[in-house]
Design an enzyme around this catalytic site. Sequence first.
Site, PDB file in Angstrom:
ATOM      1  N   HIS A 146      28.528  85.645  64.609  1.00  0.00           N
ATOM      2  CA  HIS A 146      27.236  85.724  63.815  1.00  0.00           C
ATOM      3  C   HIS A 146      26.466  86.513  64.833  1.00  0.00           C
ATOM      4  O   HIS A 146      26.514  87.211  65.545  1.00  0.00           O
ATOM      5  CB  HIS A 146      26.727  84.637  63.063  1.00  0.00           C
ATOM      6  CG  HIS A 146      26.447  83.867  64.313  1.00  0.00           C
ATOM      7  ND1 HIS A 146      26.483  82.690  64.827  1.00  0.00           N
ATOM      8  CD2 HIS A 146      24.642  83.699  65.380  1.00  0.00           C
ATOM      9  CE1 HIS A 146      26.540  82.158  65.261  1.00  0.00           C
ATOM     10  NE2 HIS A 146      24.739  82.811  65.797  1.00  0.00           N
TER      11      HIS A 146
HETATM   12  C1  T46 Z   1      23.938  81.902  69.608  1.00  0.00           C
HETATM   13  C2  T46 Z   1      25.093  80.727  69.477  1.00  0.00           C
HETATM   14  C3  T46 Z   1      24.788  81.261  71.349  1.00  0.00           C
HETATM   15  C4  T46 Z   1      21.374  72.837  64.499  1.00  0.00           C
HETATM   16  O1  T46 Z   1      21.601  71.741  64.434  1.00  0.00           O
HETATM   17  N1  T46 Z   1      20.366  73.171  65.858  1.00  0.00           N
HETATM   18  C5  T46 Z   1      20.440  74.190  66.600  1.00  0.00           C
HETATM   19  O2  T46 Z   1      19.565  74.897  67.208  1.00  0.00           O
HETATM   20  C6  T46 Z   1      21.666  75.132  66.320  1.00  0.00           C
HETATM   21  C7  T46 Z   1      21.970  76.395  66.771  1.00  0.00           C
HETATM   22  C8  T46 Z   1      22.566  74.752  66.178  1.00  0.00           C
HETATM   23  N2  T46 Z   1      22.440  73.273  64.717  1.00  0.00           N
HETATM   24  C9  T46 Z   1      24.312  72.826  64.722  1.00  0.00           C
HETATM   25  C10 T46 Z   1      24.195  73.811  64.005  1.00  0.00           C
HETATM   26  C11 T46 Z   1      26.319  73.530  64.086  1.00  0.00           C
HETATM   27  O3  T46 Z   1      26.378  72.808  62.878  1.00  0.00           O
HETATM   28  O4  T46 Z   1      25.526  72.684  65.503  1.00  0.00           O
HETATM   29  C12 T46 Z   1      26.508  72.858  65.320  1.00  0.00           C
HETATM   30  C13 T46 Z   1      26.487  73.885  66.364  1.00  0.00           C
HETATM   31  O5  T46 Z   1      26.553  75.487  65.464  1.00  0.00           O
HETATM   32  P1  T46 Z   1      26.548  76.947  65.814  1.00  0.00           P
HETATM   33  O6  T46 Z   1      27.998  77.252  64.951  1.00  0.00           O
HETATM   34  O7  T46 Z   1      25.505  77.635  65.358  1.00  0.00           O
HETATM   35  O8  T46 Z   1      26.570  77.528  67.173  1.00  0.00           O
HETATM   36  P2  T46 Z   1      27.713  78.408  68.687  1.00  0.00           P
HETATM   37  O9  T46 Z   1      27.791  77.958  69.326  1.00  0.00           O
HETATM   38  O10 T46 Z   1      28.521  79.450  67.316  1.00  0.00           O
HETATM   39  O11 T46 Z   1      26.360  79.332  67.858  1.00  0.00           O
HETATM   40  C14 T46 Z   1      24.918  78.608  68.674  1.00  0.00           C
HETATM   41  C15 T46 Z   1      23.775  79.345  67.826  1.00  0.00           C
HETATM   42  O12 T46 Z   1      23.971  78.833  66.253  1.00  0.00           O
HETATM   43  C16 T46 Z   1      23.506  80.613  67.703  1.00  0.00           C
HETATM   44  O13 T46 Z   1      22.542  81.463  67.593  1.00  0.00           O
HETATM   45  O14 T46 Z   1      22.860  82.805  69.386  1.00  0.00           O
HETATM   46  O15 T46 Z   1      25.041  79.502  69.839  1.00  0.00           O
END
Ligand code: T46
Length: 140
Positions: A56
């Site tokens: 993303h």
């Molecule tokens: C990025 C990379 C490095 C939350 O509840 N609060 C938060 O602040 C974040 C970032 C995520 N979440 C929840 C949403 C999902 O249920 O945690 C779960 C995993 O999040 P996500 O799928 O977005 O994780 P990554 O590792 O794909 O991405 C994250 C960040 O979203 C993104 O901004 O740059 O880490």
Amino acid sequence: MLLEQILPNCALHSHRVAGDERGSLISLQSGFEIPFEFKRVYLVYGTRPGVERGFHAHKSLEQWVVCVSGSCVFTVDDGNDRREVLLDSPEKGLQIGSGIWREMRDFTPDAVLMVVASTHYELDDYIRSYDEFLSFVRSS
Ligand code: T46
């Protein structure tokens, strides 16, 4: 200190280490080592073997990413160029500006990412389709 300008809006920095005979300490302050004000810190850890994360971009969020333990590989893409960065030390900080597509892979079992973010968690800021991302950067 700037180690490498990866893309125009994405750079790898080296952190100043305040070490003494007891060990090491790295301090990251808003407006000093990290050039933006920040509102959130989150940790990514326990990523299962072979799992890839990210896929993303963010419309406005700025982040500073530190791999405080273990290692992983970041792919960053601004719609013109795509580069890979190995994060394998707490002494490195990857600054990711807005409008950068990111993917993460090759997490070691002990990998812990600490991410310092300029805003609170805002779902509306995410772009999850690569085609939509390209339209976003080309119209910006
Ligand atoms: C990025 C990379 C490095 C939350 O509840 N609060 C938060 O602040 C974040 C970032 C995520 N979440 C929840 C949403 C999902 O249920 O945690 C779960 C995993 O999040 P996500 O799928 O977005 O994780 P990554 O590792 O794909 O991405 C994250 C960040 O979203 C993104 O901004 O740059 O880490």
